[in-house]
Design a protein around this motif. Structure first.
Motif, short mmCIF file in Angstrom:
data_model
loop_
_atom_site.label_atom_id
_atom_site.label_comp_id
_atom_site.label_asym_id
_atom_site.label_seq_id
_atom_site.Cartn_x
_atom_site.Cartn_y
_atom_site.Cartn_z
N ARG A 158 0.83 -1.20 0.00
CA ARG A 158 0.00 0.00 0.00
C ARG A 158 0.87 1.26 0.00
NH1 ARG A 158 -3.65 -2.75 3.94
NH2 ARG A 158 -5.22 -3.68 2.61
N LEU A 159 1.97 1.22 0.75
CA LEU A 159 2.89 2.35 0.77
C LEU A 159 3.46 2.59 -0.63
CD1 LEU A 159 4.55 4.57 2.14
CD2 LEU A 159 6.22 2.79 2.77
N GLU A 194 13.27 11.97 1.58
CA GLU A 194 13.72 13.34 1.87
C GLU A 194 12.60 14.17 2.47
OE1 GLU A 194 15.23 14.81 -1.86
OE2 GLU A 194 17.11 13.66 -1.67
N ARG A 195 11.40 14.00 1.98
CA ARG A 195 10.27 14.79 2.46
C ARG A 195 9.86 14.45 3.89
NH1 ARG A 195 6.16 15.88 -2.55
NH2 ARG A 195 7.73 16.55 -4.03
N VAL A 196 10.10 13.19 4.31
CA VAL A 196 9.70 12.80 5.67
C VAL A 196 10.90 12.62 6.60
CG1 VAL A 196 7.53 11.76 4.92
CG2 VAL A 196 9.57 10.32 5.12
N GLY A 197 12.11 12.85 6.08
CA GLY A 197 13.29 12.82 6.93
C GLY A 197 13.90 11.45 7.18
N VAL A 198 13.75 10.52 6.25
CA VAL A 198 14.41 9.22 6.36
C VAL A 198 15.12 8.92 5.05
CG1 VAL A 198 12.73 8.33 8.05
CG2 VAL A 198 12.38 7.88 5.62
N SER A 199 15.93 7.89 5.05
CA SER A 199 16.69 7.54 3.86
C SER A 199 15.85 6.77 2.84
CB SER A 199 17.90 6.68 4.25
OG SER A 199 17.45 5.43 4.74
N GLN A 200 16.36 6.72 1.62
CA GLN A 200 15.73 5.93 0.57
C GLN A 200 15.71 4.47 0.98
OE1 GLN A 200 17.85 3.70 -1.54
NE2 GLN A 200 15.90 2.83 -2.24
N SER A 201 16.77 4.01 1.62
CA SER A 201 16.83 2.60 2.01
C SER A 201 15.76 2.26 3.06
CB SER A 201 18.22 2.21 2.50
OG SER A 201 18.58 2.96 3.63
N MET A 202 15.44 3.24 3.92
CA MET A 202 14.37 3.02 4.90
C MET A 202 13.03 2.89 4.20
SD MET A 202 13.35 2.58 7.95
CE MET A 202 12.17 2.95 9.23
N LEU A 207 4.29 9.94 6.59
CA LEU A 207 4.17 9.35 5.26
C LEU A 207 2.77 9.58 4.69
CD1 LEU A 207 6.06 6.01 5.94
CD2 LEU A 207 6.77 7.78 4.31
N ALA A 208 1.76 9.34 5.51
CA ALA A 208 0.37 9.52 5.06
C ALA A 208 0.12 10.98 4.66
CB ALA A 208 -0.60 9.09 6.16
N GLU A 209 0.58 11.90 5.48
CA GLU A 209 0.38 13.32 5.17
C GLU A 209 1.09 13.69 3.87
OE1 GLU A 209 1.46 15.71 8.55
OE2 GLU A 209 -0.08 14.79 9.80
N GLU A 210 2.30 13.23 3.70
CA GLU A 210 3.06 13.55 2.49
C GLU A 210 2.42 12.94 1.25
OE1 GLU A 210 5.43 15.67 0.43
OE2 GLU A 210 5.62 15.76 2.60
N LEU A 211 1.81 11.76 1.40
CA LEU A 211 1.19 11.07 0.27
C LEU A 211 -0.27 11.47 0.07
CD1 LEU A 211 2.80 7.58 0.89
CD2 LEU A 211 3.37 9.21 -0.94
N GLY A 212 -0.81 12.24 1.01
CA GLY A 212 -2.19 12.70 0.88
C GLY A 212 -3.22 11.61 1.09
N LEU A 230 -2.67 2.93 5.00
CA LEU A 230 -1.36 2.33 4.77
C LEU A 230 -1.10 1.11 5.64
CD1 LEU A 230 0.84 5.56 4.54
CD2 LEU A 230 -0.07 4.19 2.66
N THR A 231 -2.05 0.77 6.50
CA THR A 231 -1.84 -0.34 7.42
C THR A 231 -2.52 -1.61 6.93
OG1 THR A 231 -3.81 0.13 8.73
CG2 THR A 231 -1.78 1.26 9.38
N ASP A 232 -2.11 -2.73 7.51
CA ASP A 232 -2.72 -4.01 7.16
C ASP A 232 -4.18 -4.07 7.56
OD1 ASP A 232 -0.53 -5.28 5.95
OD2 ASP A 232 0.33 -5.73 7.90
N SER A 233 -4.55 -3.32 8.60
CA SER A 233 -5.93 -3.38 9.07
C SER A 233 -6.89 -2.61 8.18
CB SER A 233 -6.01 -2.83 10.50
OG SER A 233 -5.66 -1.46 10.51
N ALA A 234 -6.37 -1.81 7.23
CA ALA A 234 -7.26 -1.00 6.39
C ALA A 234 -8.28 -1.85 5.65
CB ALA A 234 -6.44 -0.18 5.39
N SER A 235 -7.86 -3.02 5.18
CA SER A 235 -8.80 -3.85 4.43
C SER A 235 -9.78 -4.57 5.33
CB SER A 235 -8.04 -4.86 3.58
OG SER A 235 -7.31 -5.72 4.41
#
Length: 162
Positions: free
Chosen positions: A5-6, A22-30, A49-54, A60-65
């Motif tokens: 989902r992410l 970069e937008r959320v302050g973590v590395s690409q590898s993260m 992440l959710a805010e940045e992705l709108g 974004l969680t497993d429980s969403a479904s």
């Protein structure tokens, strides 16, 4: 967090893993590790992440479904926005609008810049229906955009009395 989902939300937003990191302050590898399920995110990172992705964080969680898309389930969920709760509580209005599970899901998943009222959610529902071609789209014979028996329309679509 559900990595698939992410990744889908990131790609829909047109971002690379590096851009999102970069937008959320973590590395690409993260970001890559989150998408592949090798790492988990803190609640703060999930929210960022959710805010940045709108999107809504719970999308974004497993429980969403597993969250049922009914007025009752929205009222039980403490994360449901107050305006959406007000719409879910108004059984007569919700029934007259004939809100379908996929529409409740769409309304629940919205990440709005400011809180919306019940009326705001009704307007959003109408917009969703118009944009997606749902029941809110005027169709011939539905009274909107269709000429009546005493009217005719020309080639430009303009309606004239007969």
């Amino acid at each position: 967090m559900n990595g698939d989902r992410l990744r889908e939300a990131r790609q829909r937003a047109g971002l690379t893993q590096t851009d999102l990191g970069e937008r959320v302050g973590v590395s690409q590898s993260m970001i890559g590790a989150l998408e592949h399920g090798r790492r988990s995110a803190s609640r703060e990172l999930e929210q960022a992440l959710a805010e940045e992705l709108g999107v809504a964080a719970d999308s974004l969680t497993d429980s969403a479904s597993t969250i049922p898309d009914t007025p009752e389930s929205l009222l039980k969920n403490p994360r449901t926005a107050e305006g959406l709760c007000a719409l879910a509580r108004d059984r007569v209005l919700a029934a007259s609008l004939d809100i379908q599970p996929e529409e409740w899901r769409a309304l629940r998943s919205l990440m709005l810049p400011a809180p919306a009222t019940k009326d705001g959610y009704v307007a959003l529902l109408m917009t969703i229906r118009l944009v997606t071609g749902g029941r809110g789209t005027p169709t011939a014979g539905a009274g909107q955009g269709a000429a009546t028996a005493s009217e005719t329309s020309d080639s430009s679509g303009t309606v004239h009395p007969s």
